[in-house]
Write an enzyme that holds these catalytic residues in place. Structure first.
Site, PDB file in Angstrom:
ATOM      1  N   GLY A  75       0.824  -1.198   0.000  1.00 45.22           N
ATOM      2  CA  GLY A  75       0.000   0.000   0.000  1.00 45.22           C
ATOM      3  C   GLY A  75       0.855   1.243   0.000  1.00 45.22           C
ATOM      4  O   GLY A  75       2.086   1.187   0.069  1.00 45.22           O
ATOM      5  N   TYR A 138      -4.532   9.709   4.234  1.00 47.09           N
ATOM      6  CA  TYR A 138      -3.970   8.376   4.431  1.00 47.09           C
ATOM      7  C   TYR A 138      -4.734   7.637   5.534  1.00 47.09           C
ATOM      8  O   TYR A 138      -5.144   6.478   5.365  1.00 47.09           O
ATOM      9  CB  TYR A 138      -2.488   8.487   4.791  1.00 47.09           C
ATOM     10  CG  TYR A 138      -1.879   7.215   5.316  1.00 47.09           C
ATOM     11  CD1 TYR A 138      -1.647   6.129   4.475  1.00 47.09           C
ATOM     12  CD2 TYR A 138      -1.510   7.100   6.656  1.00 47.09           C
ATOM     13  CE1 TYR A 138      -1.085   4.957   4.963  1.00 47.09           C
ATOM     14  CE2 TYR A 138      -0.947   5.948   7.141  1.00 47.09           C
ATOM     15  CZ  TYR A 138      -0.735   4.878   6.296  1.00 47.09           C
ATOM     16  OH  TYR A 138      -0.176   3.715   6.792  1.00 47.09           O
TER      17      TYR A 138
END
Length: 268
Positions: A75, A138
């Site tokens: 990720g 995020y």
């Protein structure tokens, strides 16, 4: 520890945490499958490497075939344009969970982040079941990733552990790490516990060393996963000033939180 882990898949095996997890699980795993978009070299017959992206669900299904568990590290690991975060951290997690379901993998360990609660103030002791307060885009995508894990556990019976990882470093490098540090040894300890804990449906736990100044509760890791961290950043406290502005108040995310951290990525 006399626990066999069977066949374990690690996504993002070439990333910052991947090599530590790989080496820490090697002794007790029958086989480790290393998945990454970068070239990863398998070592011996106990390992195999697959070059694949988390955006390729078909490749993930094939890589997960016959696995007993998946450790999902892949990720984007910091603030970035939201489309990039959405593709890597949300769609990527969905693909990993769906590939695990299709390949009949019983357990997935998701690497979430402490930043799902990074906007709580530093004086607040946060439990994993409190509402999320992400400190940026995020963190928002990690909240979504955890929600996907919960949905797959409730809907499909997949065993999912979301580890809200602290600041993974060999040793603390800034004042905030006196609260948030996750040592390599404790990182492996949390992952092993997440892979072997019995009676898992969905568990979210903070994965942070036993730092005296931490602001996250460790009871979920201890009670539900059976792991108590052994390291403490306090032994490095002399390396940092006691009057650092971070301790005067503000969000737990420190410099990761606030308009200056988020606005540049809203202007993309």
């Amino acid at each position: 520890m006399d626990v066999k882990l069977g066949r374990v898949v690690i996504t993002g095996a070439a990333g910052n945490i991947g090599p530590t997890v790989r080496s820490g699980l090697r002794e007790d795993a029958d086989h480790i499958v290393l998945v990454d978009t970068a070239d990863v070299e398998a070592e011996g017959e106990q390992e195999s490497a697959v070059k694949a992206a988390v955006g390729d669900r078909g490749a993930l299904v094939e890589a997960f075939s016959g696995a007993d568990s998946v450790v999902h590290l892949a990720g984007v690991a910091d603030e970035a344009p939201f489309d990039d975060l959405l593709d890597a951290n949300v769609r990527g997690t969905l693909n990993v969970l769906e590939a695990a379901r299709r390949a009949e993998v019983p357990r997935v360990v998701l690497f979430s982040s402490n930043r799902v609660t990074g906007n709580y103030p530093i004086h607040h002791h946060v439990f994993p079941d409190e509402p999320p307060r992400p400190d940026g885009l995020y963190g928002v995508t990690k909240v979504a990733a955890e929600a996907l894990g919960q949905m797959y556990a409730d809907t499909f019976g997949l065993q999912v552990v979301a580890l809200r990882v602290g600041s993974f470093e060999e040793r603390p490098t800034e004042t905030r790490h006196l609260a948030t540090w996750l040592s390599p040894r404790d990182c492996v300890g949390f992952v092993r516990a997440a892979l072997t804990a019995p009676n898992v449906n969905f568990t979210a736990a903070y994965a942070v060393s036993g730092n005296a100044r931490r602001f996250w509760d460790l009871s979920a890791g201890e009670n539900e996963l059976g792991y108590r961290p052994v390291d403490d950043a306090a032994r490095y406290a002399a390396d940092f000033p006691d009057d650092d502005p971070f301790w005067h108040g503000g969000p737990q995310g420190g410099d990761f939180a606030g308009p200056d951290a988020v606005l540049p990525h809203l202007r993309e």
